[in-house]
Design a protein around this motif. Structure first.
Motif, PDB file in Angstrom:
ATOM      1  N   TRP A 114      28.595  83.057  16.126  1.00  0.00           N
ATOM      2  CA  TRP A 114      29.453  84.004  16.835  1.00  0.00           C
ATOM      3  C   TRP A 114      30.101  85.040  15.910  1.00  0.00           C
ATOM      4  CZ3 TRP A 114      30.766  86.157  21.227  1.00  0.00           C
ATOM      5  CH2 TRP A 114      32.071  86.583  21.490  1.00  0.00           C
ATOM      6  N   ASP A 115      30.803  84.606  14.886  1.00  0.00           N
ATOM      7  CA  ASP A 115      31.520  85.539  14.013  1.00  0.00           C
ATOM      8  C   ASP A 115      30.569  86.475  13.278  1.00  0.00           C
ATOM      9  OD1 ASP A 115      34.054  84.583  14.688  1.00  0.00           O
ATOM     10  OD2 ASP A 115      34.063  83.092  13.076  1.00  0.00           O
ATOM     11  N   ALA A 116      29.473  85.931  12.790  1.00  0.00           N
ATOM     12  CA  ALA A 116      28.522  86.762  12.042  1.00  0.00           C
ATOM     13  C   ALA A 116      27.889  87.825  12.937  1.00  0.00           C
ATOM     14  CB  ALA A 116      27.433  85.879  11.418  1.00  0.00           C
ATOM     15  N   LYS A 117      27.599  87.466  14.164  1.00  0.00           N
ATOM     16  CA  LYS A 117      26.986  88.440  15.073  1.00  0.00           C
ATOM     17  C   LYS A 117      27.988  89.498  15.530  1.00  0.00           C
ATOM     18  CE  LYS A 117      23.561  85.134  16.701  1.00  0.00           C
ATOM     19  NZ  LYS A 117      23.095  84.306  17.836  1.00  0.00           N
ATOM     20  N   LEU A 118      29.238  89.088  15.736  1.00  0.00           N
ATOM     21  CA  LEU A 118      30.267  90.080  16.049  1.00  0.00           C
ATOM     22  C   LEU A 118      30.410  91.081  14.918  1.00  0.00           C
ATOM     23  CD1 LEU A 118      33.232  88.121  17.697  1.00  0.00           C
ATOM     24  CD2 LEU A 118      31.808  89.880  18.761  1.00  0.00           C
ATOM     25  N   ASP A 119      30.475  90.576  13.683  1.00  0.00           N
ATOM     26  CA  ASP A 119      30.577  91.464  12.528  1.00  0.00           C
ATOM     27  C   ASP A 119      29.382  92.420  12.477  1.00  0.00           C
ATOM     28  OD1 ASP A 119      32.936  90.249  11.762  1.00  0.00           O
ATOM     29  OD2 ASP A 119      32.009  88.970  10.241  1.00  0.00           O
ATOM     30  N   LEU A 120      28.211  91.895  12.822  1.00  0.00           N
ATOM     31  CA  LEU A 120      26.993  92.696  12.756  1.00  0.00           C
ATOM     32  C   LEU A 120      27.020  93.857  13.747  1.00  0.00           C
ATOM     33  CD1 LEU A 120      24.028  92.918  11.661  1.00  0.00           C
ATOM     34  CD2 LEU A 120      23.363  91.590  13.670  1.00  0.00           C
ATOM     35  N   VAL A 121      27.305  93.569  15.014  1.00  0.00           N
ATOM     36  CA  VAL A 121      27.263  94.650  16.010  1.00  0.00           C
ATOM     37  C   VAL A 121      28.371  95.671  15.762  1.00  0.00           C
ATOM     38  CG1 VAL A 121      26.062  93.275  17.752  1.00  0.00           C
ATOM     39  CG2 VAL A 121      28.568  93.252  17.703  1.00  0.00           C
ATOM     40  N   LEU A 122      29.489  95.220  15.190  1.00  0.00           N
ATOM     41  CA  LEU A 122      30.538  96.161  14.819  1.00  0.00           C
ATOM     42  C   LEU A 122      30.079  97.055  13.671  1.00  0.00           C
ATOM     43  CD1 LEU A 122      33.814  94.044  14.990  1.00  0.00           C
ATOM     44  CD2 LEU A 122      33.512  96.311  15.998  1.00  0.00           C
ATOM     45  N   ARG A 123      29.510  96.434  12.659  1.00  0.00           N
ATOM     46  CA  ARG A 123      29.104  97.182  11.464  1.00  0.00           C
ATOM     47  C   ARG A 123      27.983  98.160  11.773  1.00  0.00           C
ATOM     48  NH1 ARG A 123      25.251  95.549   7.981  1.00  0.00           N
ATOM     49  NH2 ARG A 123      25.410  93.391   8.696  1.00  0.00           N
ATOM     50  N   LEU A 124      27.042  97.741  12.614  1.00  0.00           N
ATOM     51  CA  LEU A 124      25.894  98.594  12.930  1.00  0.00           C
ATOM     52  C   LEU A 124      26.163  99.534  14.095  1.00  0.00           C
ATOM     53  CD1 LEU A 124      22.877  96.147  12.439  1.00  0.00           C
ATOM     54  CD2 LEU A 124      23.947  97.716  10.809  1.00  0.00           C
ATOM     55  N   GLN A 125      27.349  99.444  14.669  1.00  0.00           N
ATOM     56  CA  GLN A 125      27.756 100.338  15.765  1.00  0.00           C
ATOM     57  C   GLN A 125      26.678 100.410  16.858  1.00  0.00           C
ATOM     58  OE1 GLN A 125      28.750 103.794  13.156  1.00  0.00           O
ATOM     59  NE2 GLN A 125      30.822 103.571  13.961  1.00  0.00           N
ATOM     60  N   VAL A 126      26.347  99.238  17.361  1.00  0.00           N
ATOM     61  CA  VAL A 126      25.373  99.147  18.447  1.00  0.00           C
ATOM     62  C   VAL A 126      25.930  99.900  19.660  1.00  0.00           C
ATOM     63  CG1 VAL A 126      24.228  97.542  20.015  1.00  0.00           C
ATOM     64  CG2 VAL A 126      24.479  96.967  17.594  1.00  0.00           C
ATOM     65  N   PRO A 127      25.124 100.729  20.319  1.00  0.00           N
ATOM     66  CA  PRO A 127      25.644 101.558  21.417  1.00  0.00           C
ATOM     67  C   PRO A 127      26.308 100.774  22.549  1.00  0.00           C
ATOM     68  CG  PRO A 127      23.512 102.368  20.713  1.00  0.00           C
ATOM     69  CD  PRO A 127      23.732 101.084  19.982  1.00  0.00           C
ATOM     70  N   VAL A 128      25.705  99.642  22.914  1.00  0.00           N
ATOM     71  CA  VAL A 128      26.260  98.824  23.995  1.00  0.00           C
ATOM     72  C   VAL A 128      26.234  97.359  23.551  1.00  0.00           C
ATOM     73  CG1 VAL A 128      26.122  98.163  26.434  1.00  0.00           C
ATOM     74  CG2 VAL A 128      25.342 100.432  25.717  1.00  0.00           C
ATOM     75  N   VAL A 129      27.333  96.651  23.752  1.00  0.00           N
ATOM     76  CA  VAL A 129      27.404  95.227  23.446  1.00  0.00           C
ATOM     77  C   VAL A 129      27.830  94.508  24.723  1.00  0.00           C
ATOM     78  CG1 VAL A 129      28.482  93.418  22.053  1.00  0.00           C
ATOM     79  CG2 VAL A 129      28.011  95.662  21.038  1.00  0.00           C
ATOM     80  N   SER A 130      27.027  93.545  25.137  1.00  0.00           N
ATOM     81  CA  SER A 130      27.385  92.786  26.338  1.00  0.00           C
ATOM     82  C   SER A 130      27.638  91.327  25.972  1.00  0.00           C
ATOM     83  CB  SER A 130      26.282  92.887  27.399  1.00  0.00           C
ATOM     84  OG  SER A 130      25.138  92.142  27.041  1.00  0.00           O
ATOM     85  N   PHE A 131      28.400  90.668  26.843  1.00  0.00           N
ATOM     86  CA  PHE A 131      28.785  89.278  26.624  1.00  0.00           C
ATOM     87  C   PHE A 131      28.440  88.448  27.852  1.00  0.00           C
ATOM     88  CE2 PHE A 131      31.558  91.782  23.897  1.00  0.00           C
ATOM     89  CZ  PHE A 131      31.475  91.093  22.691  1.00  0.00           C
ATOM     90  N   THR A 132      27.938  87.253  27.587  1.00  0.00           N
ATOM     91  CA  THR A 132      27.588  86.313  28.645  1.00  0.00           C
ATOM     92  C   THR A 132      28.188  84.948  28.314  1.00  0.00           C
ATOM     93  OG1 THR A 132      25.499  87.477  29.021  1.00  0.00           O
ATOM     94  CG2 THR A 132      25.662  85.264  29.921  1.00  0.00           C
ATOM     95  N   PHE A 133      28.488  84.170  29.331  1.00  0.00           N
ATOM     96  CA  PHE A 133      29.032  82.805  29.233  1.00  0.00           C
ATOM     97  C   PHE A 133      30.537  82.767  28.995  1.00  0.00           C
ATOM     98  CE2 PHE A 133      24.749  81.007  27.501  1.00  0.00           C
ATOM     99  CZ  PHE A 133      24.163  81.223  28.733  1.00  0.00           C
TER     100      PHE A 133
END
Length: 348
Positions: A114-133
């Protein structure tokens, strides 16, 4: 920041963890004017980073990445003894049918990176981030939005929608009961809601008029799209409709089963993962109707079983996730599905 109204076609390609969602599929949907998605679930951050890079090589259009919110009821310090006990009892049951080496012990501390992937999408400025569960913390959504990412939260009821909006969500993915794969309920142990998708869309639109809404669940026809748009959806999400696309990473056994007349219907099950999910009704599901609500523990235990069955071409020993509209899925390029349904989506 990406909005649903900025899409040439109001069609979202569902994130489908476990293989079907690939950079090629995400890029094909986005290049066709929709919004393609990568599924970060069950992958480590390095693998997700590679997929983001590959997707950016294939498209200049916006795309998204989906993350699984950790189930805090299954992590250490959150009353795990009940769920771990139930999962281990289920493992003992399965061990009477399958070799124990195919049933690894569950790890309650595994939070899917979880933490590593959050850091990743923040750092890479992914256009859209969605959350499930589940619902991420307000500060997580704010940080992503401040970084320029549009945030989508998957919900299954009006109550969950209200929680998400109160926490700062501006785009909701409303998942109806016909959706293939896992239900996105915030509480994994709860029975999934049965409210028809059109009613859910209409109800949430009434209470949250300023929030963008994606309707998801069993959508494969233009008529469904028109109905959902008329109910208030800003876009529709398709997943099962893309499983037979050449760009999808759908396993061979899964592709064959979707077109095999022996599979006559879909059903909900916890047998493979411990979380309610819809798939083609097969023997494993029928033989284990009382699997515990112990996600992700059960999912960890059955991973090798599922992989072995898939490798052997055995459709009755692996999960065959599919929505209720699976008979309408066609082996067509993703762009064709987006154009066909996007044409209908343009008529509110």
């Amino acid at each position: 920041m990406v909005t649903l109204h900025s899409l040439p076609h109001a069609v979202v390609g569902a994130p489908m963890a476990g293989g079907p969602s690939t950079p090629s599929l995400a890029a094909a949907v986005s290049n066709a004017g929709g919004l393609g998605f990568l599924a970060a679930g069950y992958k480590d951050a390095a693998a997700v980073a590679e997929e983001i890079t590959r997707t950016r090589d294939l498209t200049d259009a916006p795309f998204g990445v989906n993350l699984f919110v950790p189930d805090t009821a299954s992590t250490v310090g959150s009353g795990t003894s009940g769920r771990i006990g139930e999962a281990l009892a289920y493992r003992q049951q399965l061990a009477r049918e399958y070799p124990p080496e195919l049933l690894p012990l569950p790890d309650p501390e595994d939070d899917d990176g979880w933490d590593a992937k959050l850091d990743l999408v923040l750092r890479l400025q992914v256009p859209v981030v969605s959350f499930t569960f589940g619902l991420p913390a307000r500060e997580i959504m704010t940080a992503l939005q401040d970084a320029g990412s549009a945030v989508v939260v998957t919900v299954t009821t009006a109550g969950e929608a209200a929680q998400a909006v109160s926490a700062g969500a501006r785009i909701l993915c409303l998942q109806g009961p016909g959706a293939g794969g896992h239900r996105g309920t915030f509480d994994a142990a709860a029975e999934p809601a049965a409210q028809p998708l059109t009613e859910l869309v209409r109800g949430v639109r009434t209470i949250s008029p300023g929030v963008e809404l994606i309707a998801a669940g069993g959508i494969c026809t233009a008529a469904q799209v028109r109905t959902l748009r008329a109910a208030g959806a800003d876009a529709v999400q398709i997943g099962t409709a893309l499983l037979l696309s050449p760009e999808a990473g759908t396993a061979d056994v899964h592709r064959a089963a979707l077109q095999d007349p022996q599979f006559t219907h879909t059903a909900l099950t916890r047998a493979f993962s411990g979380r309610s999910a819809r798939g083609l009704a097969n023997r494993f599901m029928a033989e284990h109707p009382d699997a515990p609500a112990a996600y992700p523990l059960v999912n960890q235990m059955t991973k090798r079983l599922r992989a072995q069955a898939a490798a052997a071409g055995n459709p009755h020993g692996t999960s065959l996730w599919a929505g209720t509209g699976y008979r309408s899925a066609a082996p067509e390029p993703a762009a064709a599905a987006v154009a066909r349904l996007g044409s209908a989506a343009g008529v509110p």
